[in-house]
Motif scaffolding. Structure first.
Motif, PDB file in Angstrom:
ATOM      1  N   UNK A   1      -2.784  12.776  -8.996  1.00  0.00           N
ATOM      2  CA  UNK A   1      -1.480  12.091  -9.046  1.00  0.00           C
ATOM      3  C   UNK A   1      -1.622  10.791  -9.153  1.00  0.00           C
ATOM      4  N   UNK A   2      -1.011  10.013 -10.163  1.00  0.00           N
ATOM      5  CA  UNK A   2      -1.101   8.418 -10.235  1.00  0.00           C
ATOM      6  C   UNK A   2       0.302   7.931  -9.888  1.00  0.00           C
ATOM      7  N   UNK A   3       0.110   7.083  -8.829  1.00  0.00           N
ATOM      8  CA  UNK A   3       1.314   6.410  -8.004  1.00  0.00           C
ATOM      9  C   UNK A   3       1.463   5.087  -8.265  1.00  0.00           C
TER      10      UNK A   3
ATOM     11  N   UNK B   1      -7.611   3.496  -4.749  1.00  0.00           N
ATOM     12  CA  UNK B   1      -6.267   2.344  -4.969  1.00  0.00           C
ATOM     13  C   UNK B   1      -6.507   1.659  -6.224  1.00  0.00           C
ATOM     14  N   UNK B   2      -7.378   2.282  -7.280  1.00  0.00           N
ATOM     15  CA  UNK B   2      -7.223   1.614  -8.519  1.00  0.00           C
ATOM     16  C   UNK B   2      -7.076   2.586  -9.583  1.00  0.00           C
ATOM     17  N   UNK B   3      -5.969   2.647 -10.366  1.00  0.00           N
ATOM     18  CA  UNK B   3      -5.824   3.412 -11.544  1.00  0.00           C
ATOM     19  C   UNK B   3      -6.659   3.212 -12.714  1.00  0.00           C
ATOM     20  N   UNK B   4      -7.241   2.359 -13.038  1.00  0.00           N
ATOM     21  CA  UNK B   4      -8.196   2.069 -13.899  1.00  0.00           C
ATOM     22  C   UNK B   4      -7.513   1.424 -15.049  1.00  0.00           C
ATOM     23  N   UNK B   5      -6.300   1.086 -15.132  1.00  0.00           N
ATOM     24  CA  UNK B   5      -5.210   0.706 -16.103  1.00  0.00           C
ATOM     25  C   UNK B   5      -5.292  -1.006 -16.385  1.00  0.00           C
ATOM     26  N   UNK B   6      -4.936  -1.469 -17.345  1.00  0.00           N
ATOM     27  CA  UNK B   6      -4.794  -3.035 -17.341  1.00  0.00           C
ATOM     28  C   UNK B   6      -3.543  -3.408 -16.773  1.00  0.00           C
ATOM     29  N   UNK B   7      -2.692  -2.402 -16.451  1.00  0.00           N
ATOM     30  CA  UNK B   7      -1.368  -2.592 -15.777  1.00  0.00           C
ATOM     31  C   UNK B   7      -1.764  -2.598 -14.325  1.00  0.00           C
ATOM     32  N   UNK B   8      -2.620  -2.017 -13.759  1.00  0.00           N
ATOM     33  CA  UNK B   8      -2.962  -2.165 -12.369  1.00  0.00           C
ATOM     34  C   UNK B   8      -2.913  -3.480 -11.810  1.00  0.00           C
ATOM     35  N   UNK B   9      -1.868  -3.734 -10.916  1.00  0.00           N
ATOM     36  CA  UNK B   9      -1.886  -5.018 -10.188  1.00  0.00           C
ATOM     37  C   UNK B   9      -2.145  -4.862  -8.480  1.00  0.00           C
TER      38      UNK B   9
ATOM     39  N   UNK C   1       0.883  -1.243   0.156  1.00  0.00           N
ATOM     40  CA  UNK C   1      -0.050  -0.083  -0.039  1.00  0.00           C
ATOM     41  C   UNK C   1       0.825   1.165   0.050  1.00  0.00           C
ATOM     42  N   UNK C   2       0.261   2.021  -0.756  1.00  0.00           N
ATOM     43  CA  UNK C   2       1.280   3.485  -0.808  1.00  0.00           C
ATOM     44  C   UNK C   2       0.612   4.457   0.345  1.00  0.00           C
ATOM     45  N   UNK C   3       1.543   4.866   1.115  1.00  0.00           N
ATOM     46  CA  UNK C   3       1.152   5.821   2.342  1.00  0.00           C
ATOM     47  C   UNK C   3       0.892   7.121   1.798  1.00  0.00           C
ATOM     48  N   UNK C   4      -0.165   7.755   2.055  1.00  0.00           N
ATOM     49  CA  UNK C   4      -0.495   9.227   1.772  1.00  0.00           C
ATOM     50  C   UNK C   4       0.286  10.315   2.133  1.00  0.00           C
ATOM     51  N   UNK C   5       0.770  10.217   3.553  1.00  0.00           N
ATOM     52  CA  UNK C   5       1.701  11.295   4.028  1.00  0.00           C
ATOM     53  C   UNK C   5       2.854  11.711   3.254  1.00  0.00           C
TER      54      UNK C   5
END
Length: 155
Positions: A149-151, A51-59, A1-5
């Motif tokens: 921002x896309x992370x 927590x979903x970029x909506x891309x095919x590569x989203x894992x 998980x990517x932390x927001x702070x």
């Protein structure tokens, strides 16, 4: 998980660098003595997170985070009866647009680095101007930009 702070702190630091003025997180920025600074400054608000970029590569190791930056103009220090103006608010917002500025030579990426903390990278940035407000009683005017921002997690 990517932390927001760390992402928030990275965007806050980048906006301070680009504008040359303090950036407060959800509130008026404070000086070294803990007192509110007079405008000009920027207010940064964390908004939505997905927590979903909506891309095919989203894992499942990605996030999309939204922020609002409110660029606040103000009276000239030491000048009685001066007012914050639209020119100052737009000047600050023009500096805020540099968050999404691309390199002049056409190379990939962004002209100004955004540190989103360890274990993550920001691979795409978007910005939308969302208007502004004026508050005549406080002699201020604002301009507003919303960032997306896309992370992606790197570790």
């Amino acid at each position: 998980m990517i932390e927001r702070l760390p992402v928030t702190e990275g965007l806050q630091a980048l906006l301070e660098t680009l504008t040359g003025f303090p950036v407060g997180l959800r509130t008026v920025p404070l000086d070294d003595a803990g007192h509110p600074v007079p405008p000009p400054y920027t207010l940064l608000y964390p908004l939505d997170r997905n927590d979903n970029t909506g891309t095919l590569a989203d894992n499942g190791r990605a996030a999309v985070v939204d922020y609002q930056a409110t660029f606040v103009s103000g009276p000239a220090p030491g000048v009685p009866d001066s007012r914050g103006g639209d020119e100052q608010a737009q000047w600050l917002a023009d500096r805020g647009w540099k968050v999404v500025e691309r390199p002049a030579d056409g190379s990939p990426g962004y002209a100004h680095p955004l540190n989103v903390g360890p274990g993550a990278v920001c691979w795409c940035r978007e910005a939308t101007e969302a208007g502004g407000t004026s508050e005549q009683s406080d002699a201020i005017m604002t301009a507003v930009i919303r960032y997306r921002l896309y992370l992606e997690a790197t570790a």
